[in-house]
Design a protein around this motif. Structure first.
Motif, mmCIF file in Angstrom:
data_model
loop_
_atom_site.group_PDB
_atom_site.id
_atom_site.type_symbol
_atom_site.label_atom_id
_atom_site.label_comp_id
_atom_site.label_asym_id
_atom_site.label_seq_id
_atom_site.Cartn_x
_atom_site.Cartn_y
_atom_site.Cartn_z
ATOM 1 N N MET A 1 22.095 48.016 15.094
ATOM 2 C CA MET A 1 22.650 46.600 15.720
ATOM 3 C C MET A 1 20.977 45.853 15.839
ATOM 4 O O MET A 1 20.807 45.461 16.946
ATOM 5 C CB MET A 1 23.642 46.611 16.753
ATOM 6 N N PRO A 2 21.239 44.760 14.823
ATOM 7 C CA PRO A 2 19.685 43.230 15.093
ATOM 8 C C PRO A 2 20.116 43.071 15.987
ATOM 9 O O PRO A 2 21.375 42.889 16.227
ATOM 10 C CB PRO A 2 20.637 43.185 13.925
ATOM 11 N N THR A 3 18.974 42.727 17.060
ATOM 12 C CA THR A 3 19.261 41.915 17.776
ATOM 13 C C THR A 3 18.861 40.337 17.260
ATOM 14 O O THR A 3 17.287 39.805 16.306
ATOM 15 C CB THR A 3 17.165 42.153 18.974
ATOM 16 N N PRO A 4 19.118 39.161 16.935
ATOM 17 C CA PRO A 4 19.326 38.295 17.003
ATOM 18 C C PRO A 4 17.775 37.258 16.950
ATOM 19 O O PRO A 4 17.384 37.555 18.349
ATOM 20 C CB PRO A 4 20.135 37.121 17.180
ATOM 21 N N TYR A 5 16.291 36.863 16.400
ATOM 22 C CA TYR A 5 15.787 35.746 16.414
ATOM 23 C C TYR A 5 14.606 36.680 17.080
ATOM 24 O O TYR A 5 13.789 36.900 17.693
ATOM 25 C CB TYR A 5 15.763 34.794 18.043
ATOM 26 N N ALA A 6 14.776 38.251 17.083
ATOM 27 C CA ALA A 6 13.884 38.530 16.905
ATOM 28 C C ALA A 6 12.777 39.449 16.244
ATOM 29 O O ALA A 6 11.513 39.218 16.872
ATOM 30 C CB ALA A 6 14.358 40.444 17.585
ATOM 31 N N GLU A 7 12.598 39.094 15.449
ATOM 32 C CA GLU A 7 11.685 39.233 14.159
ATOM 33 C C GLU A 7 12.794 38.242 13.143
ATOM 34 O O GLU A 7 13.999 38.096 13.408
ATOM 35 C CB GLU A 7 11.287 40.740 13.950
ATOM 36 N N SER A 8 11.528 38.146 11.301
ATOM 37 C CA SER A 8 11.889 37.649 10.433
ATOM 38 C C SER A 8 12.521 39.182 9.609
ATOM 39 O O SER A 8 12.309 39.768 9.329
ATOM 40 C CB SER A 8 11.148 37.051 9.984
ATOM 41 N N ARG A 9 13.076 37.775 8.444
ATOM 42 C CA ARG A 9 13.425 39.635 8.021
ATOM 43 C C ARG A 9 14.215 38.527 6.524
ATOM 44 O O ARG A 9 14.266 37.473 6.527
ATOM 45 C CB ARG A 9 15.302 40.209 8.187
ATOM 46 N N PRO A 10 14.767 38.997 6.140
ATOM 47 C CA PRO A 10 14.993 38.609 4.140
ATOM 48 C C PRO A 10 15.586 38.005 4.247
ATOM 49 O O PRO A 10 17.086 38.894 4.712
ATOM 50 C CB PRO A 10 14.325 39.712 3.264
ATOM 51 N N LEU A 11 16.773 36.930 3.482
ATOM 52 C CA LEU A 11 17.910 36.313 3.387
ATOM 53 C C LEU A 11 18.777 36.845 2.386
ATOM 54 O O LEU A 11 17.988 37.382 1.996
ATOM 55 C CB LEU A 11 17.817 35.454 3.229
ATOM 56 N N PRO A 12 19.927 37.220 2.686
ATOM 57 C CA PRO A 12 21.187 37.401 1.969
ATOM 58 C C PRO A 12 21.292 36.980 0.505
ATOM 59 O O PRO A 12 20.844 35.517 0.764
ATOM 60 C CB PRO A 12 21.872 38.264 2.438
ATOM 61 N N PRO A 13 20.959 37.428 -0.378
ATOM 62 C CA PRO A 13 21.381 36.650 -1.804
ATOM 63 C C PRO A 13 22.585 35.471 -1.309
ATOM 64 O O PRO A 13 23.255 36.177 -0.480
ATOM 65 C CB PRO A 13 21.802 37.275 -2.900
ATOM 66 N N TYR A 14 22.290 34.728 -2.002
ATOM 67 C CA TYR A 14 23.445 33.690 -2.573
ATOM 68 C C TYR A 14 24.516 33.699 -2.800
ATOM 69 O O TYR A 14 24.626 34.397 -4.284
ATOM 70 C CB TYR A 14 23.465 31.502 -2.867
ATOM 71 N N ASN A 15 25.526 34.066 -2.335
ATOM 72 C CA ASN A 15 26.610 34.792 -3.369
ATOM 73 C C ASN A 15 28.125 32.621 -3.216
ATOM 74 O O ASN A 15 28.747 32.685 -2.192
ATOM 75 C CB ASN A 15 27.732 35.197 -2.881
ATOM 76 N N ALA A 16 28.346 32.573 -4.142
ATOM 77 C CA ALA A 16 29.479 31.855 -4.115
ATOM 78 C C ALA A 16 31.227 32.236 -3.621
ATOM 79 O O ALA A 16 31.264 33.939 -3.904
ATOM 80 C CB ALA A 16 30.332 31.346 -5.622
ATOM 81 N N LEU A 17 32.289 32.017 -3.428
ATOM 82 C CA LEU A 17 33.137 32.937 -2.953
ATOM 83 C C LEU A 17 34.500 31.505 -3.409
ATOM 84 O O LEU A 17 34.253 30.769 -3.338
ATOM 85 C CB LEU A 17 33.118 32.660 -1.178
ATOM 86 N N PHE A 18 35.316 32.880 -3.767
ATOM 87 C CA PHE A 18 36.411 32.003 -4.444
ATOM 88 C C PHE A 18 37.654 32.752 -3.310
ATOM 89 O O PHE A 18 37.554 33.636 -3.897
ATOM 90 C CB PHE A 18 36.668 32.197 -5.494
ATOM 91 N N ALA A 19 38.661 32.117 -2.854
ATOM 92 C CA ALA A 19 39.732 32.973 -2.111
ATOM 93 C C ALA A 19 40.896 31.852 -2.118
ATOM 94 O O ALA A 19 40.662 30.047 -2.536
ATOM 95 C CB ALA A 19 39.786 32.688 -0.732
ATOM 96 N N VAL A 20 41.981 32.294 -2.675
ATOM 97 C CA VAL A 20 43.699 32.132 -2.520
ATOM 98 C C VAL A 20 44.980 32.379 -1.697
ATOM 99 O O VAL A 20 44.047 34.047 -1.076
ATOM 100 C CB VAL A 20 44.248 32.671 -3.896
ATOM 101 N N ASP A 21 45.172 32.145 -0.893
ATOM 102 C CA ASP A 21 46.997 32.054 -0.192
ATOM 103 C C ASP A 21 47.819 31.705 -0.826
ATOM 104 O O ASP A 21 47.528 30.451 -1.035
ATOM 105 C CB ASP A 21 45.891 33.111 0.960
ATOM 106 N N ALA A 22 49.096 32.670 -0.838
ATOM 107 C CA ALA A 22 49.955 31.485 -1.194
ATOM 108 C C ALA A 22 50.592 31.344 0.042
ATOM 109 O O ALA A 22 51.102 31.547 0.912
ATOM 110 C CB ALA A 22 50.996 33.059 -1.781
ATOM 111 N N LYS A 23 51.225 30.050 -0.158
ATOM 112 C CA LYS A 23 52.334 29.686 0.605
ATOM 113 C C LYS A 23 52.942 29.840 0.646
ATOM 114 O O LYS A 23 54.369 29.932 0.022
ATOM 115 C CB LYS A 23 52.526 27.856 -0.019
ATOM 116 N N ASP A 24 53.714 29.511 2.307
ATOM 117 C CA ASP A 24 55.007 30.783 2.778
ATOM 118 C C ASP A 24 55.050 32.252 2.197
ATOM 119 O O ASP A 24 56.342 33.017 1.649
ATOM 120 C CB ASP A 24 56.761 29.816 2.142
ATOM 121 N N PHE A 25 54.239 32.860 2.754
ATOM 122 C CA PHE A 25 54.326 34.102 2.078
ATOM 123 C C PHE A 25 55.218 35.068 2.679
ATOM 124 O O PHE A 25 56.129 35.715 2.367
ATOM 125 C CB PHE A 25 52.816 34.577 2.157
ATOM 126 N N THR A 26 54.311 34.571 4.105
ATOM 127 C CA THR A 26 55.454 35.670 5.540
ATOM 128 C C THR A 26 56.726 35.287 5.742
ATOM 129 O O THR A 26 57.457 35.942 5.786
ATOM 130 C CB THR A 26 54.845 35.141 6.624
#
Length: 298
Positions: A1-26
């Motif tokens: 498990m990586p420890t935050p702020y313990a060292e510098s690491r390469p930034l993960p690549p930027y990804n665009a995100l698209f998400a949808v969900d349906a109204k009143d599905f449940t």
């Protein structure tokens, strides 16, 4: 498990995100959950195809079916085309489907976001704050309220765009989506520690959404769909209007900023209708609002 702020690491690549969900599905009968769950990604792919986004359709990153919707990453260079024309095309396809369907109508909320996410062909691909925020935006109060208030015969899609995407893509003028088609909202989720500035885009506004100023060039009114059916104030009464970051106050108090606990104003009677609204830099809040540190009463 990586420890935050313990060292510098390469930034993960930027990804665009698209998400949808349906109204009143449940609320659908259990028998219909499976077919609707399969139908939503098919409709999304049809819209990608018709929008000319064949590359995106065939190269989704870490796609997932969420049961009542889908989420996937993609190359951020395609963000301008997802905002315009894809969202409008998806709205058209949903409308065409709903006009001829014999089963439940499919009305969707959508979110568009971008940020660094791991992509290493491993089980943790696509997991990170950016993805969490994309789902929070999708579940936020403004986009749910706007779709619930709109006509189910006309408005089939309501999209919420993150501030980062709005600044880089819309204000940068890289997309055909004009800023005047977007409305600024405070994206909050009930029961979650989440609050972001975001932008609503409704490809086919209807009914009170038009009266509330969702369409381009109209002044935003404090009367929204949440107050539909309530008696309107006579024209002679003082009113407060919101346009951009300016409030025009006929009588009462203009508040720009944070409100801590109760707010009391002594003067002429001023009533505010609607809940959870944000037009420009102020909130029209039903109840108490607490933001940041404590402050004095006003």
């Amino acid at each position: 498990m990586p420890t935050p702020y313990a060292e510098s690491r390469p930034l993960p690549p930027y990804n665009a995100l698209f998400a949808v969900d349906a109204k009143d599905f449940t609320g659908l009968p259990a028998l219909q959950h499976g077919p609707v769950s399969q139908l939503i990604p098919e409709l999304v792919d049809q819209a990608l195809e018709r929008s000319g986004l064949h590359e995106l359709r065939d190269s989704k990153r870490f796609p997932a079916n969420t049961g009542d919707g889908v989420v996937f990453g993609f190359d951020p260079a395609l963000l301008p085309f997802v905002l315009w024309p894809f969202l409008g095309v998806l709205d058209d396809i949903l409308g065409a489907y709903n006009n001829q369907c014999v089963g439940p109508r499919i009305r969707l909320r959508a979110s568009v976001h971008v940020g660094p996410l791991p992509e290493t062909d491993g089980p943790g691909d696509g997991n990170g704050t950016a993805r969490n925020d994309a789902h929070r935006l999708l579940d936020s109060r403004p986009v749910k309220a706007i779709l619930a208030a709109a006509s189910d015969q006309v408005t089939h899609l309501a999209a919420i765009i993150s501030q980062r995407v709005y600044e880089d893509v819309v204000l940068g003028a890289y997309t055909g989506l004009h800023p005047d088609r977007c409305v600024e909202v405070p994206a909050t989720v009930e029961g979650k520690i989440f609050s972001q500035r975001a932008w609503l885009y409704v490809p086919s506004p209807s009914g009170n959404l038009i009266q509330a100023g969702v369409q381009s060039g109209e002044e935003f009114s404090t009367t929204t769909d949440a107050s539909a059916g309530q008696e309107q104030a006579p024209p002679s009464e003082p009113v407060t209007r919101y346009s951009g970051n300016t409030q025009h106050v006929g009588e009462g108090a203009a508040v720009m900023g944070n409100i801590g606990r109760d707010f009391t104003y002594t003067g002429g009677s001023t009533s505010y209708r609607g809940t959870n609204q944000h037009w420009g830099s102020g909130d029209n809040v039903a109840g108490d609002k607490q933001a940041g540190g404590g402050g004095g009463h006003r």
